[in-house]
Design an enzyme around this catalytic site. Structure first.
Site, PDB file in Angstrom:
ATOM      1  N   SER A 661       0.805  -1.221   0.000  1.00  0.00           N
ATOM      2  CA  SER A 661       0.000   0.000   0.000  1.00  0.00           C
ATOM      3  C   SER A 661       0.837   1.270   0.000  1.00  0.00           C
ATOM      4  O   SER A 661       0.291   2.350   0.150  1.00  0.00           O
ATOM      5  CB  SER A 661      -0.938   0.007   1.222  1.00  0.00           C
ATOM      6  N   LYS A 704      -7.012   3.271   8.156  1.00  0.00           N
ATOM      7  CA  LYS A 704      -6.078   4.280   7.658  1.00  0.00           C
ATOM      8  C   LYS A 704      -6.677   5.686   7.710  1.00  0.00           C
ATOM      9  O   LYS A 704      -5.990   6.653   8.073  1.00  0.00           O
ATOM     10  CB  LYS A 704      -5.663   3.929   6.235  1.00  0.00           C
TER      11      LYS A 704
END
Length: 778
Positions: A661, A704
């Site tokens: 990511s 996140k």
């Protein structure tokens, strides 16, 4: 007396004797039979008699003495007295016959059949009756006559004279059958209860006989000087009898008791066998608690114990609702997955409290021995059952709530795989016959409500994961933390430190200061510790004799806790090219990850540091390769790497990092460095890139974004294909973040870069293709 019945009557009253003597010699003599209202009256008048009776034909007269006869009467039909005519020489009255309605219909036949079956069942429960009694019921086909026959044969304790008179006065056949059926139903229930009591008494008599024989054997052994250990054996025998063992366990216990009785107390095997029998006696083979499956009460308990977590609460309420509608349904094994400190374990305690069940927690963190789950075999020294059986003994019932804490931290070594041992425990189709190695007999675990908790789903074995229904428990937002601190943590810590709100009052600014400046976590454990530190400061002053009335303002909190450990703005105040802010998922929740890039004179090598594992190293290589492939469109020389080296670094080098990511973050850091354009301070990003320039979706979007919100970010770049994950993000977080959905790498730089700054002074004075000429051109 009822119609169609044959009844002998002893006659002794003077008036009745005169009537019988007048009837002597007459053929087919007919009399009226009515009952007295009060049997104690010797000389009744017409007012002492019921109005409805039976017309009866005199079948036979037997002389028993000078003034005593026995008369056999056959009932013909019902009668109703119309008018009395006189009491002497015997009672005479004008009567009206009540004919029987012989019309039949389906309902009457059904009522008669039901009455016949009930009476046949009642007769089967009376063993002293002749076998021909039940056959008489089949000879009477007319339902009204059947009701009269049954009523005439009911004993006094089954139906009183008043009850029978009401049946006699019921001229409608259907109503009469229903009335008799009600009396027979009560009698049938009474007979069933009597049979159960007789069975219990017989069993008790057998047990009493065994007890007497054992007492006699005990006395004989005491006379022979062989007594002593028998007391323990008898005590164990009684405990095992009261434990209501299963059939298999009873056979084993009986065999082991016989062996124990023949052993010497000094032998090692005696203690092993006795311990085993004690475990059998202490297990809750047939003990349960009553479930309180009230959906509203469950929702209230969850709201009292936890703030927010609406989706989690909704799934738990659905689980309880299904258990209420189908008590026999084997429900799923719920597994709460989320960061530490978000309330996963306490959710299990709330579920147990709302269901009225007992609660037990089994900590599985670091368990590496399969015997911890299945138990040790009794052949080993110091053998014990597994934790499942130990927990059942501790709670004392067979339907508790078990929380299997930290299933993701089970280990594997030479002692076996405990996660594999859990497969049978957590499988609703198999745990009804779970067999612990120590008990060595099946025990039903199907009534236990199993809940599991975990931080990292990646470390849970696939077969075990397949048996779990995962419920994600996310981290909390700043607003939720403030509410939790105000409504839950502050009152709890005040009570734990012996304080009252009058001694210490937490204000909203003080709580915000603790949340923003002293904690940076997904859960609330650190927040609770900081609140406890403030409470300890006041408690210490109070214990020293000071009359404290403190208010936890921002200034007071900073004075007690010291300098702030975190700031709302995590990035540096000075914008520096080559630094980008990324977002990462960890088992502890989302986290902010900085990617730093720098360059130096060299020969085009790329160095990656920061304890990065294979996936993130590949992301760094892909980012640099993409920049090189797009050098001309970025305003860079095609061979800009010929005279420089690139170094990508991720701080917190002691912490291992991995995950697909960080691609767009590394690309942004490299592009920012080479273009001398700083990345915006309040922009964070997550996503993976391909060499063709596509942005791939990633996981953990919710965690996140919560981390970006905690860190004070204003804008976040995420892959466009992760747009559906925004539905799980709290609305107040989305309201404070500007989300950019990107599909291609070309869209990233305009969103994240600030205007360019001056080139560094140490630019090498080499020919234009090898310097920063591409950057100057930009």
């Amino acid at each position: 007396m009822f119609p169609a019945s044959v009844v002998p009557i002893n006659v002794g009253r003077a008036r009745s004797v005169r009537l019988v003597e007048d009837l002597l010699g007459q053929e087919r003599a007919v009399v009226g039979i009515v009952s007295q209202r009060d049997a104690e009256v010797d000389e009744p008048a017409f007012g002492d008699l019921y109005d409805v009776g039976t017309v009866a034909r005199v079948v036979k007269v037997i002389r028993l003495g000078p003034s005593n006869y026995s008369v056999v009467l056959h009932g013909v039909s019902r009668l109703k007295m119309v008018a009395p005519l006189g009491l002497e020489p015997y009672m005479r009255a004008r009567i009206r016959r009540i004919p029987e309605n012989l019309e039949r219909d389906v309902e009457l036949d059904a009522l008669g059949a039901s009455l016949r079956e009930s009476m046949r069942e009642a007769l089967a429960l009376m063993p002293n009756l002749p076998k021909e009694t039940a056959g008489i019921l089949d000879n009477v086909r007319e339902s009204g006559a059947l009701a009269d026959l049954i009523a005439s044969n009911l004993a006094a304790e089954q139906a009183t004279v008043a009850d029978k008179q009401r049946i006699l006065e019921t001229f409608d056949a259907k109503a009469r059958v229903r009335a008799v059926a009600a009396i027979v139903g009560k009698q049938l229930e009474l007979l069933r209860v009597r049979r159960e009591i007789s069975t219990m008494v017989a069993d008790e008599g057998k047990s009493q006989r065994e007890l007497i024989l054992r007492q006699q054997m005990k006395s004989i052994k005491e006379e022979l000087g062989e007594g002593g250990e028998d007391d323990e054996v008898e005590e164990l025998r009684e405990r095992l009898r009261l434990a209501q063992l299963s059939e298999d366990a009873q056979k084993i216990a009986k065999k082991q008791l016989s062996r124990l009785a023949g052993m010497q107390q000094q032998s090692a095997e005696y203690n092993v066998t006795r311990s085993y029998l004690e475990w059998l006696a202490d297990m809750p083979w047939n003990k349960t608690t009553h479930d309180k499956l009230d959906v509203a009460d469950v929702r209230r308990c969850l709201d009292e114990d936890h703030f927010g977590l609406e989706k989690v609460k909704k799934r738990i309420v659905e689980y309880i609702a299904v258990r209420k509608l189908r008590a026999d349904k084997k429900g799923p094994i719920l597994c709460f997955i989320g960061p530490p400190g978000v309330g996963k374990t306490s959710l299990g305690r709330s579920i147990a409290r709302s269901m009225g069940r007992r609660y037990h927690r089994i900590a599985l963190g670091g368990v590496r021995d399969e015997a911890e789950i299945r138990g040790h075999r009794r052949t080993y020294v110091g053998a014990l059952p597994g934790r499942i059986v130990q927990g059942l003994k501790k709670v004392g019932v067979r339907n508790p709530v078990f929380v299997l804490d930290e299933v993701d931290k089970l280990g594997v070594d030479m002692m076996g795989d405990p996660a594999a041992a859990l497969l049978e425990v957590l499988d609703p189709a198999q745990n009804g016959t779970f067999q612990d190695h120590y008990l060595d007999t099946p025990f039903d675990l199907s009534q236990i409500t199993f809940l599991a908790t975990a931080n990292n789903p990646d470390t849970i074995p696939a077969p075990l994961w397949d048996r779990l229904e995962v419920i994600e428990v996310p981290g909390y937002t700043r607003m939720e933390k403030r509410s939790i601190a105000r409504e839950f943590l502050a009152p709890k810590q005040l009570s734990a430190h012996g304080l009252t709100p009058e001694r210490l009052e937490f204000t909203e600014p003080g709580i915000e200061t603790i949340v923003d400046n002293y904690t940076r976590e997904a859960g609330v454990r650190g927040l609770e510790r900081e609140i406890g530190a403030v409470c300890r400061h006041v408690a210490m002053r109070l214990a020293e004799g000071e009359d404290v009335h403190e208010v936890a303002t921002t200034e007071m909190v900073e004075k007690v806790l010291g300098a702030p450990r975190y700031s709302r703005e995590t990035a540096e105040d000075q914008l520096v090219p080559g630094v980008a802010t990324g977002l990462a998922w960890t088992p502890s929740g989302g986290d902010v990850l900085f990617i730093e890039a720098t360059r130096m004179p060299g020969k085009g090598s790329v160095v990656v540091t920061g304890n990065l594992k294979a996936v993130m190293q590949e992301s760094a290589t892909a980012a640099v390769t993409f920049v090189r492939s797009k050098a001309s469109s970025l305003g860079l020389e095609q061979e800009f790497l010929r005279s420089i080296d690139l170094h990508l670094h991720v701080p917190k080098g002691g912490t291992p990092k991995d995950g697909p990511s960080a691609g767009i973050t590394m690309f942004s850091a490299v592009a920012s460095l080479l273009l001398h354009c700083p990345v915006k301070r309040d922009v964070a990003m997550t996503g993976e890139i391909t060499l063709r320039g596509n942005v791939l979706p990633v996981g953990g979007i919710k965690e996140k974004l919560l981390a970006a919100h905690r860190a004070g970010m204003k804008e976040v770049l995420i892959p466009a294909r992760n747009e559906r994950d925004l539905d799980d993000v709290p609305k107040d977080v989305l309201a404070e973040l500007h989300i950019h959905l990107v599909k291609r790498v070309d869209e990233i730089l305009p969103l994240v870069l600030e205007p360019p700054v001056a080139a560094p002074p140490e630019t090498p004075s080499t020919p234009p293709p090898e310097g920063d000429d591409g950057v100057h051109a930009v």
